[in-house]
Design a protein around this motif. Structure first.
Motif, PDB file in Angstrom:
ATOM      1  N   LYS A 170      45.117  47.555  37.278  1.00  0.00           N
ATOM      2  CA  LYS A 170      44.200  47.365  36.149  1.00  0.00           C
ATOM      3  C   LYS A 170      42.797  46.966  36.606  1.00  0.00           C
ATOM      4  N   GLY A 171      42.344  47.588  37.704  1.00  0.00           N
ATOM      5  CA  GLY A 171      41.005  47.331  38.216  1.00  0.00           C
ATOM      6  C   GLY A 171      40.917  46.169  39.189  1.00  0.00           C
ATOM      7  N   TYR A 172      41.996  45.456  39.416  1.00  0.00           N
ATOM      8  CA  TYR A 172      42.012  44.284  40.275  1.00  0.00           C
ATOM      9  C   TYR A 172      42.866  44.514  41.523  1.00  0.00           C
ATOM     10  N   TRP A 173      42.694  43.625  42.481  1.00  0.00           N
ATOM     11  CA  TRP A 173      43.475  43.544  43.712  1.00  0.00           C
ATOM     12  C   TRP A 173      43.290  44.720  44.662  1.00  0.00           C
ATOM     13  N   ARG A 174      42.188  45.491  44.520  1.00  0.00           N
ATOM     14  CA  ARG A 174      41.875  46.499  45.545  1.00  0.00           C
ATOM     15  C   ARG A 174      41.667  45.802  46.885  1.00  0.00           C
ATOM     16  N   ASN A 175      41.269  44.559  46.830  1.00  0.00           N
ATOM     17  CA  ASN A 175      40.966  43.765  48.014  1.00  0.00           C
ATOM     18  C   ASN A 175      42.183  43.093  48.643  1.00  0.00           C
ATOM     19  N   ALA A 176      43.365  43.307  48.117  1.00  0.00           N
ATOM     20  CA  ALA A 176      44.564  42.666  48.672  1.00  0.00           C
ATOM     21  C   ALA A 176      44.776  43.152  50.113  1.00  0.00           C
ATOM     22  N   PRO A 177      45.062  42.225  51.027  1.00  0.00           N
ATOM     23  CA  PRO A 177      45.167  42.548  52.452  1.00  0.00           C
ATOM     24  C   PRO A 177      46.564  43.045  52.841  1.00  0.00           C
ATOM     25  N   GLY A 178      46.934  44.157  52.307  1.00  0.00           N
ATOM     26  CA  GLY A 178      48.249  44.759  52.562  1.00  0.00           C
ATOM     27  C   GLY A 178      48.552  45.688  51.390  1.00  0.00           C
ATOM     28  N   ILE A 179      49.728  46.273  51.400  1.00  0.00           N
ATOM     29  CA  ILE A 179      50.163  47.134  50.306  1.00  0.00           C
ATOM     30  C   ILE A 179      51.262  46.385  49.554  1.00  0.00           C
ATOM     31  N   TYR A 180      51.054  46.186  48.265  1.00  0.00           N
ATOM     32  CA  TYR A 180      51.968  45.407  47.434  1.00  0.00           C
ATOM     33  C   TYR A 180      52.488  46.255  46.278  1.00  0.00           C
TER      34      TYR A 180
END
Length: 185
Positions: A170-180
């Protein structure tokens, strides 16, 4: 539209980590080696598919050790939703690729509607050869075109809603350091 940040944070807190940051970086190194081996003499135009391909492109491009021209395009079916609709061009490429090799860098090959349309656009505009590099190739039998395959794939992915390294929830967590993967999706 107000965003429920509590929900957005909860999604990350409950998510399953499918690939760690270190695993993603190794996959990108492996892809870069293959691309360097196969495309070093091709003088390609490289297109980052925005917004999803941004982080992956930023990690991959400095590892490519040959001359290339870089541009971007922005086509989406999701518009910050969790399911896709009609293809919408936000920005078409502005660089000519007539008789050029093209490398398209994107975050994920899911059903392939967006990537298929981008490939068709490039071929119609005169690209000599179109190659695809995706960080994640989702494993399922819903591909829009069975013949659509990425030339370079970082890692396979289970058929769940994933985010991180450019992919979003939903537009968020593109910056998460891994694949979730989102719990329950």
């Amino acid at each position: 539209m107000s965003v429920d940040l509590v929900h957005i944070r909860q999604v990350m807190a409950e998510a399953d980590c499918l690939y760690s940051n270190a695993e993603v970086e190794v996959a990108i190194d492996t892809m870069a080696a293959a691309i360097n081996s196969e495309m070093a003499d091709s003088n390609p135009v490289v297109f980052c598919v925005m917004n999803g391909g941004l982080i992956f492109s930023g990690k991959l491009l400095p590892k490519l050790n040959f001359p290339l021209e870089l541009s971007y395009l922005h086509a989406t079916r999701y518009r910050n939703e969790t399911s896709g609709g009609e293809l919408f061009w936000k920005a078409k490429p502005e660089i000519s690729f007539i008789d050029r090799d093209v490398l398209i860098i994107d975050d994920i090959l899911d059903e392939g509607h967006t990537l298929g349309a981008i490939i068709d656009f490039c071929r119609h505009a005169g690209a000599k050869n179109v190659r695809i590099a995706v960080l994640v190739d989702k494993t399922h039998d819903r591909k829009a075109r069975p013949d659509l395959k990425a030339d370079y794939v970082g890692m396979p992915c289970v058929d769940r809603y994933v985010f991180g390294y450019g992919m979003d929830y939903k537009g968020y967590w593109r910056n998460a350091p891994g694949i979730y993967a989102v719990k329950g999706l």
